[in-house]
Design a protein around this motif. Structure first.
Motif, PDB file in Angstrom:
ATOM      1  N   ARG A  77       0.796  -1.218   0.000  1.00 15.92           N
ATOM      2  CA  ARG A  77       0.000   0.000   0.000  1.00 15.92           C
ATOM      3  C   ARG A  77       0.833   1.274   0.000  1.00 15.92           C
ATOM      4  O   ARG A  77       0.516   2.237   0.683  1.00 15.92           O
ATOM      5  CB  ARG A  77      -0.970   0.000   1.171  1.00 15.92           C
ATOM      6  N   VAL A  78       1.913   1.278  -0.777  1.00 17.36           N
ATOM      7  CA  VAL A  78       2.745   2.468  -0.891  1.00 17.36           C
ATOM      8  C   VAL A  78       2.614   3.021  -2.307  1.00 17.36           C
ATOM      9  O   VAL A  78       2.885   2.326  -3.282  1.00 17.36           O
ATOM     10  CB  VAL A  78       4.222   2.162  -0.564  1.00 17.36           C
ATOM     11  N   LEU A  79       2.194   4.279  -2.403  1.00 19.34           N
ATOM     12  CA  LEU A  79       2.051   4.971  -3.675  1.00 19.34           C
ATOM     13  C   LEU A  79       3.371   5.659  -4.011  1.00 19.34           C
ATOM     14  O   LEU A  79       3.919   6.372  -3.170  1.00 19.34           O
ATOM     15  CB  LEU A  79       0.925   6.011  -3.581  1.00 19.34           C
ATOM     16  N   HIS A  80       3.881   5.414  -5.232  1.00 21.20           N
ATOM     17  CA  HIS A  80       5.122   6.047  -5.705  1.00 21.20           C
ATOM     18  C   HIS A  80       4.782   6.983  -6.848  1.00 21.20           C
ATOM     19  O   HIS A  80       4.110   6.591  -7.795  1.00 21.20           O
ATOM     20  CB  HIS A  80       6.104   5.002  -6.261  1.00 21.20           C
ATOM     21  N   ILE A  81       5.293   8.202  -6.786  1.00 22.10           N
ATOM     22  CA  ILE A  81       5.213   9.152  -7.889  1.00 22.10           C
ATOM     23  C   ILE A  81       6.649   9.518  -8.220  1.00 22.10           C
ATOM     24  O   ILE A  81       7.375  10.013  -7.368  1.00 22.10           O
ATOM     25  CB  ILE A  81       4.424  10.416  -7.490  1.00 22.10           C
ATOM     26  N   ARG A  82       7.071   9.241  -9.453  1.00 21.35           N
ATOM     27  CA  ARG A  82       8.466   9.520  -9.808  1.00 21.35           C
ATOM     28  C   ARG A  82       8.578   9.982 -11.246  1.00 21.35           C
ATOM     29  O   ARG A  82       7.702   9.735 -12.058  1.00 21.35           O
ATOM     30  CB  ARG A  82       9.351   8.319  -9.538  1.00 21.35           C
ATOM     31  N   GLY A  83       9.670  10.650 -11.529  1.00 18.79           N
ATOM     32  CA  GLY A  83       9.933  11.130 -12.879  1.00 18.79           C
ATOM     33  C   GLY A  83      11.213  11.926 -12.912  1.00 18.79           C
ATOM     34  O   GLY A  83      12.025  11.882 -11.981  1.00 18.79           O
ATOM     35  N   GLU A  84      11.390  12.661 -14.005  1.00 17.83           N
ATOM     36  CA  GLU A  84      12.613  13.452 -14.152  1.00 17.83           C
ATOM     37  C   GLU A  84      12.307  14.720 -14.928  1.00 17.83           C
ATOM     38  O   GLU A  84      11.611  14.704 -15.929  1.00 17.83           O
ATOM     39  CB  GLU A  84      13.687  12.650 -14.879  1.00 17.83           C
ATOM     40  N   ARG A  85      12.826  15.814 -14.403  1.00 16.75           N
ATOM     41  CA  ARG A  85      12.732  17.103 -15.072  1.00 16.75           C
ATOM     42  C   ARG A  85      14.108  17.392 -15.662  1.00 16.75           C
ATOM     43  O   ARG A  85      15.093  17.519 -14.947  1.00 16.75           O
ATOM     44  CB  ARG A  85      12.335  18.183 -14.060  1.00 16.75           C
ATOM     45  N   GLN A 105      15.892  14.231 -10.978  1.00 15.56           N
ATOM     46  CA  GLN A 105      14.888  13.216 -10.674  1.00 15.56           C
ATOM     47  C   GLN A 105      14.069  13.628  -9.455  1.00 15.56           C
ATOM     48  O   GLN A 105      14.563  14.328  -8.577  1.00 15.56           O
ATOM     49  CB  GLN A 105      15.554  11.883 -10.400  1.00 15.56           C
ATOM     50  N   PHE A 106      12.831  13.183  -9.435  1.00 14.58           N
ATOM     51  CA  PHE A 106      12.009  13.385  -8.261  1.00 14.58           C
ATOM     52  C   PHE A 106      11.278  12.095  -7.938  1.00 14.58           C
ATOM     53  O   PHE A 106      11.033  11.273  -8.814  1.00 14.58           O
ATOM     54  CB  PHE A 106      11.013  14.540  -8.449  1.00 14.58           C
ATOM     55  N   MET A 107      10.967  11.912  -6.662  1.00 21.55           N
ATOM     56  CA  MET A 107      10.203  10.756  -6.229  1.00 21.55           C
ATOM     57  C   MET A 107       9.528  11.103  -4.912  1.00 21.55           C
ATOM     58  O   MET A 107      10.141  11.690  -4.025  1.00 21.55           O
ATOM     59  CB  MET A 107      11.074   9.534  -6.023  1.00 21.55           C
ATOM     60  N   ARG A 108       8.263  10.765  -4.812  1.00 22.68           N
ATOM     61  CA  ARG A 108       7.518  10.915  -3.573  1.00 22.68           C
ATOM     62  C   ARG A 108       6.834   9.598  -3.278  1.00 22.68           C
ATOM     63  O   ARG A 108       6.394   8.909  -4.194  1.00 22.68           O
ATOM     64  CB  ARG A 108       6.475  12.031  -3.693  1.00 22.68           C
ATOM     65  N   ARG A 109       6.738   9.235  -1.998  1.00 24.08           N
ATOM     66  CA  ARG A 109       6.112   7.980  -1.573  1.00 24.08           C
ATOM     67  C   ARG A 109       5.116   8.281  -0.466  1.00 24.08           C
ATOM     68  O   ARG A 109       5.397   9.083   0.417  1.00 24.08           O
ATOM     69  CB  ARG A 109       7.173   7.019  -1.056  1.00 24.08           C
ATOM     70  N   PHE A 110       3.974   7.602  -0.541  1.00 22.38           N
ATOM     71  CA  PHE A 110       2.932   7.775   0.461  1.00 22.38           C
ATOM     72  C   PHE A 110       2.357   6.415   0.843  1.00 22.38           C
ATOM     73  O   PHE A 110       2.018   5.630  -0.038  1.00 22.38           O
ATOM     74  CB  PHE A 110       1.793   8.656  -0.086  1.00 22.38           C
ATOM     75  N   ARG A 111       2.253   6.162   2.137  1.00 24.42           N
ATOM     76  CA  ARG A 111       1.614   4.930   2.599  1.00 24.42           C
ATOM     77  C   ARG A 111       0.118   5.182   2.629  1.00 24.42           C
ATOM     78  O   ARG A 111      -0.359   6.097   3.281  1.00 24.42           O
ATOM     79  CB  ARG A 111       2.106   4.517   3.974  1.00 24.42           C
ATOM     80  N   LEU A 112      -0.612   4.357   1.894  1.00 26.38           N
ATOM     81  CA  LEU A 112      -2.053   4.525   1.775  1.00 26.38           C
ATOM     82  C   LEU A 112      -2.773   3.842   2.923  1.00 26.38           C
ATOM     83  O   LEU A 112      -2.332   2.806   3.415  1.00 26.38           O
ATOM     84  CB  LEU A 112      -2.535   3.957   0.435  1.00 26.38           C
ATOM     85  N   PRO A 113      -3.895   4.401   3.350  1.00 21.11           N
ATOM     86  CA  PRO A 113      -4.639   3.800   4.458  1.00 21.11           C
ATOM     87  C   PRO A 113      -5.371   2.532   4.032  1.00 21.11           C
ATOM     88  O   PRO A 113      -5.494   2.236   2.837  1.00 21.11           O
ATOM     89  CB  PRO A 113      -5.635   4.900   4.849  1.00 21.11           C
ATOM     90  N   GLU A 114      -5.857   1.805   5.000  1.00 16.67           N
ATOM     91  CA  GLU A 114      -6.534   0.522   4.759  1.00 16.67           C
ATOM     92  C   GLU A 114      -7.792   0.662   3.917  1.00 16.67           C
ATOM     93  O   GLU A 114      -8.184  -0.271   3.240  1.00 16.67           O
ATOM     94  CB  GLU A 114      -6.876  -0.143   6.096  1.00 16.67           C
ATOM     95  N   ASN A 115      -8.433   1.826   3.941  1.00 16.19           N
ATOM     96  CA  ASN A 115      -9.696   1.976   3.224  1.00 16.19           C
ATOM     97  C   ASN A 115      -9.525   2.345   1.747  1.00 16.19           C
ATOM     98  O   ASN A 115     -10.498   2.617   1.059  1.00 16.19           O
ATOM     99  CB  ASN A 115     -10.592   3.005   3.921  1.00 16.19           C
TER     100      ASN A 115
END
Length: 151
Positions: A77-85, A105-115
């Motif tokens: 349940r981890v959302l990754h957003i990544r890319g390169e400028r 490069q950029f990358m952001r990660r977010f742990r998503l909730p159970e719902n």
């Protein structure tokens, strides 16, 4: 004794001279990127709001095409957003006066909730803003059963 290192070889004098030319430069050993260099990692701003129906992520990605961005979700349940400028091509005849836009490069990660409904995630890019919508499952309320205490 001079308390400030000299710019001429870090000499120290045994006599305090208030008019000494010893000047301490706190930025002497720090290198700053020039116009041709890029930072290795870019901080991308992301907003995350929760509505009654979904979790909505919005990332500002000006000047980046949707093909240059990857959105992925891991099993845990981890959302990754990544890319390169990419850095703008530099012409030798150009004179740069200011370089403030970051690249790399950029990358952001977010742990998503159970719902979060992991199988219904949608992403769209419009006017340099990436919007990721993750619908929510209804949380089953457990039945509360009252138990009588004897004795």
């Amino acid at each position: 004794m001079s308390l400030i290192p000299s710019i001429l070889g870090n000499r120290r004098s045994s006599v305090f001279d208030p008019f000494s030319l010893d000047v301490w430069d706190p930025l002497k050993d720090i290198s700053f990127p020039s116009a041709g260099e890029t930072s290795s990692f870019v901080n991308t701003r992301v907003d995350w709001k929760e509505t009654p129906e979904a979790h909505v992520f919005k990332a500002d990605l000006p000047g980046i095409k949707k093909e240059e961005v990857k959105v992925e979700v891991e099993d845990d349940r981890v959302l990754h957003i990544r890319g390169e400028r990419n850095v703008e091509k530099e012409d030798k005849n150009d004179t740069w006066h200011r370089v403030e836009r970051s690249s790399g490069q950029f990358m952001r990660r977010f742990r998503l909730p159970e719902n979060a409904k992991m199988d219904q995630i949608k992403a769209a890019m419009e006017n340099g803003v990436l919007t990721i919508t993750i619908p929510k499952e209804e949380v089953k309320k457990s039945d509360v059963k009252s138990i009588e205490i004897s004795g």
